[in-house]
Design a protein around this motif. Structure first.
Motif, PDB file in Angstrom:
ATOM      1  N   GLU A  66      44.863  36.311  47.576  1.00 25.14           N
ATOM      2  CA  GLU A  66      44.001  35.173  47.897  1.00 25.14           C
ATOM      3  C   GLU A  66      43.772  34.220  46.728  1.00 25.14           C
ATOM      4  O   GLU A  66      43.685  33.016  46.918  1.00 25.14           O
ATOM      5  N   GLN A  67      43.640  34.772  45.507  1.00 28.75           N
ATOM      6  CA  GLN A  67      43.237  33.934  44.376  1.00 28.75           C
ATOM      7  C   GLN A  67      44.271  33.844  43.256  1.00 28.75           C
ATOM      8  O   GLN A  67      44.047  33.168  42.263  1.00 28.75           O
ATOM      9  N   LYS A  68      45.388  34.559  43.390  1.00 31.77           N
ATOM     10  CA  LYS A  68      46.458  34.556  42.381  1.00 31.77           C
ATOM     11  C   LYS A  68      45.962  35.044  41.013  1.00 31.77           C
ATOM     12  O   LYS A  68      46.383  34.564  39.972  1.00 31.77           O
ATOM     13  N   ILE A  69      45.049  36.016  41.049  1.00 28.63           N
ATOM     14  CA  ILE A  69      44.533  36.650  39.838  1.00 28.63           C
ATOM     15  C   ILE A  69      44.901  38.121  39.926  1.00 28.63           C
ATOM     16  O   ILE A  69      44.524  38.803  40.887  1.00 28.63           O
ATOM     17  N   LYS A  70      45.629  38.618  38.932  1.00 25.40           N
ATOM     18  CA  LYS A  70      46.032  40.022  38.943  1.00 25.40           C
ATOM     19  C   LYS A  70      45.040  40.824  38.099  1.00 25.40           C
ATOM     20  O   LYS A  70      45.051  40.747  36.878  1.00 25.40           O
TER      21      LYS A  70
END
Length: 171
Positions: A66-70
């Protein structure tokens, strides 16, 4: 002589009982009366399993999608938060994700993550350090308390994109 044989029978019966008890306890088995004698089963097979904490970030796959944060792992004291402008939040600025905020709790926090193209961090009341990389080169930046700190591209002579890899905080 009769008394001696009685004593030997009592001692012998006691030794057999002790050996059977030791065997049952040491072997970790219990007996169940069955139609064909005594059957055994392992007690350990029925016990609860062990819980092993791997410190993986909860719902990391959903957040990545959803947020492209790993978000990889941490100690639970640095948590992704909604950016509300509250002064207690740490704010990370990225060309890819715009602004990403974290709530910091406890005395020491650690979070392993990946946010690409980070160029600035606004600190909170905690002392903070961020580890970043540009290709094979890794750099560490100290984040000023309650102020903006240039990191990554804005602190690099060559203006390269840096990936945020770790956040560490302490009171």
């Amino acid at each position: 002589m009769k008394a001696r044989s009685t004593i030997l029978r009592i001692v012998g019966a006691g030794a057999v009982a002790a050996a059977l008890t030791w065997s049952a306890v040491a072997g970790g088995v219990i007996g169940e009366a069955g139609t064909e004698g005594i059957q055994t089963k392992s007690i350990a097979d029925e016990g609860p399993g062990y819980a092993v904490e791997d410190f993986a970030y909860p719902n990391a796959d959903k957040i990545l999608a959803e947020q492209k944060i790993k978000l990889k792992s941490g100690n639970g004291h640095i948590l992704l938060a909604e950016c509300t402008g509250a002064p207690e939040l740490m704010e990370v600025f990225s060309h890819v994700n715009e602004k990403v905020c974290f709530r910091v709790t406890g005395d020491k926090g650690y979070l392993s993550l990946e946010i690409p193209a980070v160029f600035g961090v606004k600190g909170n009341d905690y002392a903070a350090r961020v580890d970043m990389s540009a290709g094979a080169e890794e750099k560490t930046f100290n984040v000023d308390k309650n102020a903006w700190t240039a990191v990554g591209e804005t602190a690099d002579d060559q203006g390269r994109d840096f990936m945020l890899l770790e956040i560490r905080t302490s009171k």
